[in-house]
Design a protein around this motif. Structure first.
Motif, PDB file in Angstrom:
ATOM      1  N   THR A   1       1.053  -1.150   0.148  1.00  0.00           N
ATOM      2  CA  THR A   1      -0.090   0.017   0.040  1.00  0.00           C
ATOM      3  C   THR A   1       0.843   1.303  -0.001  1.00  0.00           C
ATOM      4  O   THR A   1       0.600   2.237  -0.644  1.00  0.00           O
ATOM      5  N   PHE A   2       2.049   1.027   0.852  1.00  0.00           N
ATOM      6  CA  PHE A   2       2.937   2.398   0.981  1.00  0.00           C
ATOM      7  C   PHE A   2       3.290   2.608  -0.453  1.00  0.00           C
ATOM      8  O   PHE A   2       3.534   3.769  -0.900  1.00  0.00           O
ATOM      9  N   LYS A   3       3.960   1.371  -1.318  1.00  0.00           N
ATOM     10  CA  LYS A   3       4.394   1.499  -2.283  1.00  0.00           C
ATOM     11  C   LYS A   3       3.586   2.074  -3.580  1.00  0.00           C
ATOM     12  O   LYS A   3       3.934   3.109  -4.304  1.00  0.00           O
ATOM     13  N   GLN A   4       2.504   1.680  -3.393  1.00  0.00           N
ATOM     14  CA  GLN A   4       1.433   2.027  -4.451  1.00  0.00           C
ATOM     15  C   GLN A   4       0.986   3.448  -4.342  1.00  0.00           C
ATOM     16  O   GLN A   4       0.935   4.397  -5.084  1.00  0.00           O
ATOM     17  N   TYR A   5       1.004   4.068  -3.060  1.00  0.00           N
ATOM     18  CA  TYR A   5       0.827   5.467  -2.715  1.00  0.00           C
ATOM     19  C   TYR A   5       1.772   6.499  -3.173  1.00  0.00           C
ATOM     20  O   TYR A   5       1.623   7.397  -4.038  1.00  0.00           O
ATOM     21  N   TRP A   6       3.233   5.936  -3.191  1.00  0.00           N
ATOM     22  CA  TRP A   6       4.116   6.850  -3.667  1.00  0.00           C
ATOM     23  C   TRP A   6       4.282   6.714  -4.849  1.00  0.00           C
ATOM     24  O   TRP A   6       4.757   7.506  -5.854  1.00  0.00           O
ATOM     25  N   ALA A   7       3.970   5.567  -5.716  1.00  0.00           N
ATOM     26  CA  ALA A   7       4.244   5.218  -7.070  1.00  0.00           C
ATOM     27  C   ALA A   7       2.843   6.233  -7.626  1.00  0.00           C
ATOM     28  O   ALA A   7       3.419   7.089  -8.741  1.00  0.00           O
ATOM     29  N   ASN A   8       1.595   6.219  -7.080  1.00  0.00           N
ATOM     30  CA  ASN A   8       0.782   7.299  -7.816  1.00  0.00           C
ATOM     31  C   ASN A   8       1.306   8.546  -7.739  1.00  0.00           C
ATOM     32  O   ASN A   8       0.738   9.673  -8.414  1.00  0.00           O
ATOM     33  N   LYS A   9       1.742   8.986  -6.453  1.00  0.00           N
ATOM     34  CA  LYS A   9       2.385  10.124  -6.230  1.00  0.00           C
ATOM     35  C   LYS A   9       3.384  10.609  -7.119  1.00  0.00           C
ATOM     36  O   LYS A   9       3.347  11.987  -7.977  1.00  0.00           O
ATOM     37  N   PHE A  10       4.053   9.814  -7.514  1.00  0.00           N
ATOM     38  CA  PHE A  10       5.228   9.833  -8.569  1.00  0.00           C
ATOM     39  C   PHE A  10       4.669  10.265  -9.914  1.00  0.00           C
ATOM     40  O   PHE A  10       5.099  11.162 -10.744  1.00  0.00           O
ATOM     41  N   ILE A  11       3.786   9.310 -10.373  1.00  0.00           N
ATOM     42  CA  ILE A  11       2.993   9.574 -11.853  1.00  0.00           C
ATOM     43  C   ILE A  11       2.384  10.866 -11.755  1.00  0.00           C
ATOM     44  O   ILE A  11       2.496  11.346 -12.856  1.00  0.00           O
ATOM     45  N   GLN A  12       1.792  11.438 -10.675  1.00  0.00           N
ATOM     46  CA  GLN A  12       1.017  12.564 -10.825  1.00  0.00           C
ATOM     47  C   GLN A  12       1.887  13.725 -11.036  1.00  0.00           C
ATOM     48  O   GLN A  12       2.038  14.781 -11.624  1.00  0.00           O
ATOM     49  N   TRP A  13       3.235  13.838 -10.078  1.00  0.00           N
ATOM     50  CA  TRP A  13       4.145  14.593 -10.457  1.00  0.00           C
ATOM     51  C   TRP A  13       4.788  14.647 -11.778  1.00  0.00           C
ATOM     52  O   TRP A  13       5.032  15.864 -12.178  1.00  0.00           O
ATOM     53  N   LEU A  14       5.094  13.373 -12.224  1.00  0.00           N
ATOM     54  CA  LEU A  14       5.607  13.311 -13.550  1.00  0.00           C
ATOM     55  C   LEU A  14       4.704  13.963 -14.927  1.00  0.00           C
ATOM     56  O   LEU A  14       5.148  14.331 -15.580  1.00  0.00           O
ATOM     57  N   THR A  15       3.661  13.846 -14.427  1.00  0.00           N
ATOM     58  CA  THR A  15       2.463  14.282 -15.317  1.00  0.00           C
ATOM     59  C   THR A  15       2.524  15.815 -15.531  1.00  0.00           C
ATOM     60  O   THR A  15       2.657  16.456 -16.670  1.00  0.00           O
ATOM     61  N   VAL A  16       3.017  16.350 -14.398  1.00  0.00           N
ATOM     62  CA  VAL A  16       3.076  17.849 -14.374  1.00  0.00           C
ATOM     63  C   VAL A  16       4.319  18.292 -15.022  1.00  0.00           C
ATOM     64  O   VAL A  16       4.672  19.160 -15.672  1.00  0.00           O
ATOM     65  N   ARG A  17       5.313  17.463 -14.590  1.00  0.00           N
ATOM     66  CA  ARG A  17       6.827  17.878 -14.777  1.00  0.00           C
ATOM     67  C   ARG A  17       7.103  17.412 -16.256  1.00  0.00           C
ATOM     68  O   ARG A  17       7.685  18.211 -17.070  1.00  0.00           O
ATOM     69  N   VAL A  18       6.648  16.201 -16.807  1.00  0.00           N
ATOM     70  CA  VAL A  18       6.863  15.801 -18.216  1.00  0.00           C
ATOM     71  C   VAL A  18       5.623  15.656 -18.871  1.00  0.00           C
ATOM     72  O   VAL A  18       5.260  14.513 -19.066  1.00  0.00           O
ATOM     73  N   PRO A  19       4.797  16.612 -19.230  1.00  0.00           N
ATOM     74  CA  PRO A  19       3.420  16.245 -19.881  1.00  0.00           C
ATOM     75  C   PRO A  19       3.580  15.869 -21.214  1.00  0.00           C
ATOM     76  O   PRO A  19       4.762  15.434 -21.740  1.00  0.00           O
ATOM     77  N   VAL A  20       2.505  15.419 -21.902  1.00  0.00           N
ATOM     78  CA  VAL A  20       2.289  14.650 -22.977  1.00  0.00           C
ATOM     79  C   VAL A  20       2.796  15.522 -24.084  1.00  0.00           C
ATOM     80  O   VAL A  20       2.369  16.826 -24.107  1.00  0.00           O
ATOM     81  N   ALA A  21       3.406  14.986 -25.074  1.00  0.00           N
ATOM     82  CA  ALA A  21       3.977  15.767 -26.175  1.00  0.00           C
ATOM     83  C   ALA A  21       4.375  15.019 -27.510  1.00  0.00           C
ATOM     84  O   ALA A  21       4.414  13.816 -27.073  1.00  0.00           O
ATOM     85  N   SER A  22       4.357  15.394 -28.583  1.00  0.00           N
ATOM     86  CA  SER A  22       4.952  14.575 -29.620  1.00  0.00           C
ATOM     87  C   SER A  22       6.332  14.553 -29.989  1.00  0.00           C
ATOM     88  O   SER A  22       7.011  13.660 -30.774  1.00  0.00           O
ATOM     89  N   GLU A  23       7.093  15.563 -29.287  1.00  0.00           N
ATOM     90  CA  GLU A  23       8.650  15.703 -29.385  1.00  0.00           C
ATOM     91  C   GLU A  23       9.048  15.939 -28.035  1.00  0.00           C
ATOM     92  O   GLU A  23       8.504  16.969 -27.343  1.00  0.00           O
ATOM     93  N   PHE A  24      10.192  15.531 -27.667  1.00  0.00           N
ATOM     94  CA  PHE A  24      11.159  16.068 -26.461  1.00  0.00           C
ATOM     95  C   PHE A  24      12.616  16.211 -26.619  1.00  0.00           C
ATOM     96  O   PHE A  24      13.086  15.423 -27.495  1.00  0.00           O
ATOM     97  N   GLU A  25      12.873  17.193 -25.937  1.00  0.00           N
ATOM     98  CA  GLU A  25      14.298  17.400 -26.075  1.00  0.00           C
ATOM     99  C   GLU A  25      14.672  17.156 -24.566  1.00  0.00           C
ATOM    100  O   GLU A  25      14.334  17.816 -23.832  1.00  0.00           O
TER     101      GLU A  25
END
Length: 328
Positions: free
Chosen positions: A4-28
């Motif tokens: 449960t603890f691992k799942q909680y932090w995994a979900n938090k990381f995904i939420q942070w990653l969504t803001v930090r690296v949003p969807v795009a067709s090209e990345f540098e």
């Protein structure tokens, strides 16, 4: 509790990653979307470095202290080298891909860089990875050859419209002391068709087909019907040769079939034997492929989806997508 603890932090990381690296067709790749951390070998290296430093200071041994300083300098140099190995790499991907259930669906990735990038690994999470020895422009390469085409694969266990998630690009260059990686979301959409399963024409139920004059006809079989054996003529396909008759000494004969042209067929779930929905979709997928290959004009009816009779590549893709999206 631990899960449960691992799942909680995994979900938090995904939420942070969504803001930090949003969807795009090209990345540098830059310091905004590159992550770096020592490997296990790197952690052991740090431990040895600390032990040497403590021994040197404890026994006031300048040689050991100097060695620990050299190891520390080398560690920092490798860290910068590992970071700049990925920095500046431009990654593009095709958003859409399609394939069949149970197969590895190929997804095209393009790597573009002004300098050589070494030891890259790309792939979806929990999927097979693709190794790239080096990519980008090298000192001896043509400036036009800075782009590298890479194919990664997603194994589709079920049909439907699937989002495979983020693509991970990873490198442990150089010396394996650091792992440098990035998680990139291209918004991939994979259309997974049912696995085509062959069905014998005798197993098809009676189904109506519409002739060119608009009159209904009934077809009991799928595909062309055998008509007769005739003498072989030069230029005929060798695949039509009746090899059994040739082996019996009856001469070289070819198989001839009725060409059921001039009819528009209509595929539906009702024309199939009483099996599970997934098996029916697999049968329909097979028939769509066979009819398209034979250039037949056919339609498709599902529970809430009706496609008019037509032919061609676009029509085939439309029918296959309808089978993939079907919800029974």
């Amino acid at each position: 509790m631990i899960n449960t603890f691992k799942q909680y932090w995994a979900n938090k990381f995904i939420q942070w990653l969504t803001v930090r690296v949003p969807v795009a067709s090209e990345f540098e790749l830059s310091n905004r979307n590159i992550f770096i951390f020592p490997t296990r070998f790197g952690l052991v290296y740090i431990l040895v470095l600390l032990i040497l430093f403590l021994l040197g200071t404890n026994y006031q041994n300048n040689v050991i202290i100097l060695l620990s300083y050299l190891m520390g300098s080398f560690f920092i140099t490798v860290k910068l080298t590992a970071f700049f190995n990925l920095k500046g790499l431009v990654i593009r991907a095709e958003r859409y891909a399609q394939g069949f259930q149970g197969q590895d669906i190929p997804v095209k990735i393009t790597l573009d860089a002004n300098s050589a990038k070494h030891g890259l690994t790309l792939g979806f999470k929990d999927q097979s990875t693709t190794q790239v020895k080096y990519a980008g422009k090298t000192s001896n390469s043509n400036p036009k050859d800075r782009q590298t085409e890479v194919t990664i694969y997603f194994h589709a266990n079920k049909r439907g419209i699937i989002s495979p998630g983020r693509v991970k690009i990873l490198s442990e260059h150089a010396f394996g002391l650091f792992r440098v990686w990035s998680w990139l979301d291209f918004g991939h959409e994979l259309v997974v068709y049912p696995h085509p399963k062959a069905i014998a024409s005798k197993h098809l139920l009676e189904m109506p087909s519409v002739a060119e004059d608009g009159e209904l006809a009934v077809s009991h079989r799928d595909g062309d019907e055998f008509k007769e054996l005739a003498s072989f003529k030069p230029g005929e396909s060798m695949s039509r040769v009746a090899w059994k008759q040739l082996a019996r000494g009856q001469g070289k004969l070819t198989k001839h079939y009725h060409q059921l042209t001039g009819q528009r067929r209509h595929l539906s779930l009702d024309m199939l034997p009483p099996v599970s929905i997934e098996q029916k979709l697999s049968y329909l997928c097979y028939l769509v492929l066979q009819y398209s290959q034979a250039s037949y004009s056919f339609g498709l009816s599902l529970t809430q989806k009706h496609i008019n009779a037509d032919h061609g590549e676009q029509h085939k893709q439309q029918c296959l997508r309808a089978l993939a999206e079907f919800i029974g």
